[in-house]
Design a protein around this motif. Structure first.
Motif, mmCIF file in Angstrom:
data_model
loop_
_atom_site.group_PDB
_atom_site.id
_atom_site.type_symbol
_atom_site.label_atom_id
_atom_site.label_comp_id
_atom_site.label_asym_id
_atom_site.label_seq_id
_atom_site.Cartn_x
_atom_site.Cartn_y
_atom_site.Cartn_z
ATOM 1 N N LYS A 282 -22.377 16.676 17.041
ATOM 2 C CA LYS A 282 -21.904 16.405 15.689
ATOM 3 C C LYS A 282 -20.402 16.143 15.720
ATOM 4 N N PHE A 283 -19.953 15.120 14.968
ATOM 5 C CA PHE A 283 -18.523 14.825 14.920
ATOM 6 C C PHE A 283 -18.155 14.308 13.541
ATOM 7 N N GLN A 284 -16.866 14.417 13.231
ATOM 8 C CA GLN A 284 -16.366 13.899 11.962
ATOM 9 C C GLN A 284 -15.940 12.444 12.159
ATOM 10 N N PHE A 285 -16.290 11.592 11.199
ATOM 11 C CA PHE A 285 -16.064 10.161 11.360
ATOM 12 C C PHE A 285 -14.590 9.836 11.590
ATOM 13 N N LYS A 286 -13.688 10.479 10.841
ATOM 14 C CA LYS A 286 -12.271 10.146 10.987
ATOM 15 C C LYS A 286 -11.744 10.515 12.367
ATOM 16 N N GLU A 287 -12.301 11.564 12.980
ATOM 17 C CA GLU A 287 -11.872 11.937 14.328
ATOM 18 C C GLU A 287 -12.211 10.821 15.309
ATOM 19 N N TYR A 288 -13.427 10.288 15.196
ATOM 20 C CA TYR A 288 -13.836 9.206 16.089
ATOM 21 C C TYR A 288 -12.985 7.968 15.862
ATOM 22 N N GLN A 289 -12.676 7.652 14.615
ATOM 23 C CA GLN A 289 -11.857 6.475 14.331
ATOM 24 C C GLN A 289 -10.444 6.628 14.891
ATOM 25 N N GLN A 290 -9.913 7.833 14.862
ATOM 26 C CA GLN A 290 -8.595 8.081 15.447
ATOM 27 C C GLN A 290 -8.610 7.857 16.952
ATOM 28 N N LYS A 296 -6.434 1.207 21.149
ATOM 29 C CA LYS A 296 -5.640 0.011 20.900
ATOM 30 C C LYS A 296 -4.140 0.277 21.000
ATOM 31 N N THR A 297 -3.695 1.415 20.442
ATOM 32 C CA THR A 297 -2.264 1.695 20.430
ATOM 33 C C THR A 297 -1.751 2.197 21.778
ATOM 34 N N HIS A 298 -2.597 2.901 22.526
ATOM 35 C CA HIS A 298 -2.218 3.425 23.839
ATOM 36 C C HIS A 298 -3.352 3.136 24.829
ATOM 37 N N PRO A 299 -3.535 1.868 25.197
ATOM 38 C CA PRO A 299 -4.669 1.509 26.058
ATOM 39 C C PRO A 299 -4.647 2.281 27.373
ATOM 40 N N PRO A 300 -5.782 2.871 27.747
ATOM 41 C CA PRO A 300 -5.835 3.580 29.028
ATOM 42 C C PRO A 300 -5.711 2.613 30.191
ATOM 43 N N SER A 301 -5.233 3.110 31.305
ATOM 44 C CA SER A 301 -5.013 2.249 32.471
ATOM 45 C C SER A 301 -6.312 1.817 33.123
ATOM 46 N N LYS A 302 -7.387 2.608 32.943
ATOM 47 C CA LYS A 302 -8.677 2.279 33.542
ATOM 48 C C LYS A 302 -9.702 2.024 32.442
ATOM 49 N N PRO A 303 -10.481 0.959 32.547
ATOM 50 C CA PRO A 303 -11.469 0.645 31.513
ATOM 51 C C PRO A 303 -12.440 1.783 31.242
ATOM 52 N N GLU A 304 -12.768 2.546 32.276
ATOM 53 C CA GLU A 304 -13.729 3.636 32.091
ATOM 54 C C GLU A 304 -13.176 4.791 31.246
ATOM 55 N N ASP A 305 -11.870 4.769 30.983
ATOM 56 C CA ASP A 305 -11.265 5.814 30.157
ATOM 57 C C ASP A 305 -11.182 5.438 28.679
ATOM 58 N N VAL A 306 -11.644 4.256 28.331
ATOM 59 C CA VAL A 306 -11.681 3.861 26.928
ATOM 60 C C VAL A 306 -12.702 4.719 26.189
ATOM 61 N N ILE A 307 -12.304 5.254 25.042
ATOM 62 C CA ILE A 307 -13.183 6.119 24.264
ATOM 63 C C ILE A 307 -14.201 5.286 23.504
ATOM 64 N N ASN A 308 -15.466 5.613 23.653
ATOM 65 C CA ASN A 308 -16.514 5.036 22.828
ATOM 66 C C ASN A 308 -17.495 6.134 22.451
ATOM 67 N N ILE A 309 -18.651 5.779 21.942
ATOM 68 C CA ILE A 309 -19.552 6.793 21.403
ATOM 69 C C ILE A 309 -20.078 7.741 22.474
ATOM 70 N N THR A 310 -20.012 7.338 23.744
ATOM 71 C CA THR A 310 -20.445 8.246 24.807
ATOM 72 C C THR A 310 -19.561 9.484 24.898
ATOM 73 N N HIS A 311 -18.393 9.437 24.228
ATOM 74 C CA HIS A 311 -17.523 10.618 24.176
ATOM 75 C C HIS A 311 -18.253 11.819 23.574
ATOM 76 N N TYR A 312 -19.214 11.555 22.688
ATOM 77 C CA TYR A 312 -19.951 12.627 22.023
ATOM 78 C C TYR A 312 -21.366 12.796 22.586
ATOM 79 N N ALA A 313 -21.684 12.050 23.634
ATOM 80 C CA ALA A 313 -23.047 12.120 24.191
ATOM 81 C C ALA A 313 -23.309 13.475 24.804
ATOM 82 N N ILE A 314 -24.523 13.966 24.637
ATOM 83 C CA ILE A 314 -24.952 15.229 25.235
ATOM 84 C C ILE A 314 -25.638 14.921 26.552
ATOM 85 N N THR A 315 -25.126 15.482 27.615
ATOM 86 C CA THR A 315 -25.706 15.264 28.936
ATOM 87 C C THR A 315 -26.976 16.084 29.081
#
Length: 316
Positions: A282-290, A296-315
């Protein structure tokens, strides 16, 4: 089936006063199949006037051809939650675009261009039309997912977080990455209409399928919120834009959102009620949007570090 390789669906039965249950049933079947497979389709006879869509694109082209000093008069204000008004991607960005962003017409955050003079009125009118399309599509998806009547309408009852972007993608060059990297949208539904340059592509069956521009149609792109709510039954569309050589691409994208305070998690109808484990926390929508904005504002150096919905995935 449209020539773009994704279904083009006439949704007029949902706009007419007469009862056409067979027509509506067929529409829901096609939409459900598209959403289960890859989250992309186009709609026709959606209620947005074609002449208004064409006028919006022409005025956008006129605006983006102005000198920088004229465009910068509509630069974003400091108080907006997103950079409303005119902005341009940094030179190092692979996106290579400039854009004009606006919130609902009654928002205090909007900064409208002074020229062309009629641009503001057209932006406000197209925004209101696309809001109605979003409400209609949400109600259709509500039926596709088998929810009680008005379930999604009551869950997503605040339109203040919706926004629209007029975009210009610069022509591709010989020696650079010529498009937006593949991604999924973090919202509920995105609506896109584009000029004849094209370049929008969706990943379908592990292949990139061009979404060929068809006059008067609107592309519907399902986002991460529906993927989470349905516990992966509906897919958030993976897509990209490939820029053309020698021509700028103009388009509009309307982001039908949740209010930032809303919480998102797999609904019991698609998890515990049917014996399926939830696939997301469970997550709050504004947290994910941030987190998405930080990409975009601080692009990670590695593509695999870009935040997407898998950030909240349950393993598992």
């Amino acid at each position: 089936m449209g020539c773009s390789g994704i279904p083009t669906i006439d949704i007029s039965p949902f706009l007419k006063e007469g009862v056409d249950e067979d027509g509506k049933k067929k529409i829901k079947e096609v939409i459900s199949e598209a959403c289960c497979q890859y989250g992309f389709f186009q709609i026709a006879n959606h209620g947005v006037p074609l002449d208004l869509m064409m006028q919006a694109l022409e005025l956008s082209k006129t605006f983006f051809e102005y000198p920088d000093d004229e465009k910068l008069k509509a630069s974003p204000g400091s108080s907006a939650p997103l950079p409303a008004g005119y902005s341009r991607q940094p030179e190092h960005s692979p996106d290579k675009n400039e854009y004009l962003l606006m919130f609902p017409p009654d928002s205090n955050f909007n900064i409208y261009p002074q020229n062309p003079p009629e641009f503001r009125g057209v932006l406000e009118e197209i925004f209101l039309h696309l809001t109605k399309v979003g409400i209609l599509l949400e109600s259709i998806l509500n039926e596709c997912l088998g929810f009680p009547a008005n379930f999604l309408k009551e869950y997503n009852d605040d339109r203040s977080w919706d926004f629209m972007v007029a975009l210009r993608y610069f022509p591709a060059t010989e020696n650079e990455n010529n498009g937006i990297l593949e991604h999924e949208d973090g919202n509920c539904i995105t609506f896109v209409f584009q000029d004849d340059v094209g370049g929008l592509q969706v990943r379908k069956n592990n292949e990139w399928i061009p979404v060929t521009p068809i006059p008067s149609t609107i592309v519907v792109n399902l986002g991460d919120v529906f993927q989470v709510l349905s516990n992966n039954k509906f897919k958030s569309a993976t897509h990209r834009v490939v820029r053309a050589k020698g021509r700028s691409r103009h388009s509009y994208a309307f982001f039908y959102n949740l209010h930032g305070e809303k919480w998102v998690e797999p609904l019991p109808q698609f998890s515990k009620d049917i014996g399926e484990p939830p696939k997301y926390k469970k997550f709050q929508f504004k947290e994910y949007q941030q987190l998405r904005m930080r990409n975009k504002t601080h692009p990670p150096s590695k593509p695999e570090d870009v935040i997407n919905i898998t950030h909240y995935a349950i393993t598992p």
